[in-house]
Write a protein that holds these residues in place. Structure first.
Motif, short mmCIF file in Angstrom:
data_model
loop_
_atom_site.label_atom_id
_atom_site.label_comp_id
_atom_site.label_asym_id
_atom_site.label_seq_id
_atom_site.Cartn_x
_atom_site.Cartn_y
_atom_site.Cartn_z
N MET A 142 0.84 -1.20 0.00
CA MET A 142 0.00 0.00 0.00
C MET A 142 0.88 1.26 0.00
O MET A 142 1.89 1.31 0.66
N THR A 150 -4.07 -0.82 -3.90
CA THR A 150 -4.79 0.07 -2.98
C THR A 150 -3.88 1.14 -2.39
O THR A 150 -2.75 0.87 -2.00
N THR A 172 -3.75 4.50 0.45
CA THR A 172 -4.38 5.01 1.66
C THR A 172 -4.11 6.51 1.78
O THR A 172 -2.96 6.93 1.69
N TYR A 212 -9.48 4.67 1.76
CA TYR A 212 -8.82 3.70 0.89
C TYR A 212 -9.26 3.93 -0.56
O TYR A 212 -10.46 3.92 -0.86
N ASP A 216 -9.42 2.20 -3.84
CA ASP A 216 -9.31 0.79 -4.22
C ASP A 216 -9.81 0.50 -5.63
O ASP A 216 -10.06 -0.66 -5.98
N CYS A 217 -9.99 1.53 -6.46
CA CYS A 217 -10.41 1.30 -7.85
C CYS A 217 -10.01 2.51 -8.70
O CYS A 217 -9.71 3.58 -8.17
N LYS A 226 -9.74 6.59 -7.90
CA LYS A 226 -8.43 7.23 -8.04
C LYS A 226 -8.52 8.44 -8.97
O LYS A 226 -7.98 9.51 -8.67
#
Length: 401
Positions: free
Chosen positions: A1, A303, A305, A314, A316-317, A321
């Motif tokens: 991460m 992922t 943070t 988070y 996570d896609c 983003k």
């Protein structure tokens, strides 16, 4: 991460912000100075107007002032409109940047819809005006996408904005089959901003419209990977990763006909060693395209943070983003503060209602620039000392053998 962090207290942004964000100033002082800046947007001097626009924008990016701007929304909109119409390049850029932050402060609703209704046609005219400054057109393209993302409640207006942005960035598509490289032009920066704004709006389109756009662009967009501009290659690659994510969200067994040739292109960019390219560009490109290749081939996302105050988010896609990157570009360092306090952004990223932090906790979260310097210096010394010890051990082992 991977991790990134920031301090949600607005005073932590005073170092980079305008003079109006004096840490010791009261809310009344801040509002008084902002009123003065709003008046200066009518000044005869273009430099004074531009500085006033930038000062207001920095203040709105660094602090929530919803009630204050709600009362002056029409005045601000009129000032922005006047500067967009009559100003030169730098003034138009400052006005468009302020329009973006104004809509972020207002959030979705009738007020931001009125702002878009007034400024939308002017932004569109500048974007499509070949005689206008490229930098002004670039900022207006980003602004148009962000404001439409926030404010539009009319599906036909959303489609019209998509078409406007499409007409710009598709000019970078390969026109000749024999051509191997797309040469960058002064317009490339405009095409990049238009592509990224278009991609942002695609994430809020109905499924039927998304399908149409996928059919139109899935086989043309990869040609932008051949651009000699690293930022265009990265923008095209991230847009492709997002399109794959959307397509697979609609159809889990989505099949792309040219997958083999596409993955070959992505793998080549992820391992690019061309000597004629700058080392910094190659390093940046390889890092991004390794993630893009994983997304296309393995449906995987690394992922990230984001920490802000006592909270963390988070990413996570690719949709999340791209949305985060867009608003971070507009808000700058104020992104961390808005993530904590702006209800609109918290809804976008599904963070729930703002978390209340008491004064004592807030005080413990503050850290001055001098303290950061001391901390970083101590950490650097510790790392240097550890590396020196490690080298000494290797030297001893070498001597022993």
């Amino acid at each position: 991460m991977s991790h990134c962090s920031g301090y949600s207290d607005p005073s932590s942004f005073a170092e980079d912000g305008p003079e109006v964000l004096d840490e010791e100033g009261t809310q009344e002082d801040l509002e008084y100075k902002l009123k003065g800046l709003i008046d200066l947007t009518l000044d005869k001097s273009a430099k004074t107007r531009q500085a006033a626009l930038e000062g207001i924008k920095n203040a709105l990016a660094s602090k929530m002032l919803y009630e204050f701007i709600l009362e002056r929304r029409m005045t601000l909109t009129d000032s922005i409109e006047r500067c967009l119409k009559k100003g030169k390049s730098d003034e138009q850029r400052a006005a468009a940047a302020l329009a973006s932050v104004l809509c972020i402060q207002l959030g979705p609703g009738i007020e931001s819809e009125e702002v878009l209704k007034t400024l939308g046609p002017i932004l569109k005219k500048i974007i499509c005006d070949g005689t206008a400054s490229i930098q002004a057109r670039q900022t207006c393209a980003t602004c148009f996408g962000v404001c439409c993302f926030i404010a539009t409640d009319d599906i036909t207006e959303l489609y019209s904005t998509l078409q406007c942005l499409e007409n710009i960035f598709t000019k970078s598509y390969l026109k000749e089959k024999d051509a191997n490289v797309i040469c960058s032009t002064p317009n490339t920066v405009l095409h990049i901003s238009s592509l990224l704004a278009w991609t942002l709006l695609l994430t809020i389109c109905p499924i039927n419209e998304v399908k149409k756009k996928l059919e139109m662009h899935f086989h043309k967009l990869p040609s932008l990977l051949s651009s000699d501009d690293v930022n265009m290659r990265i923008a095209a690659g991230e847009s492709l990763a997002l399109l794959f994510e959307l397509a697979r969200g609609i159809e889990s067994d989505f099949f792309y006909e040219d997958m083999e040739s596409l993955t070959q292109m992505l793998r080549a960019l992820a391992t690019d060693g061309n000597k004629h390219r700058a080392k910094v560009d190659k390093r940046k490109q390889r890092s991004v395209f390794r993630d893009i290749l994983r997304a296309v081939e393995e449906r995987d996302f690394p992922t990230e943070t984001v920490k802000f105050g006592p909270e963390r988010m988070y990413i996570d896609c690719w949709v999340k983003k791209h949305t985060y990157d867009t608003f971070k570009e507009v808000l700058g360092s104020g992104m961390q503060y808005h993530l904590q306090s702006n209800e609109f952004l918290r809804n976008v990223f599904e963070l729930g209602p703002p978390v209340m932090v008491d004064a004592a906790t807030l005080k413990t979260m503050k850290i001055s620039r001098f303290e950061r310097h001391l901390y970083n210096s101590a950490a650097f010394k510790a790392r240097t000392k550890a590396r020196s010890k490690c080298r000494d051990k290797r030297a001893d082992v070498g001597e022993f053998f």
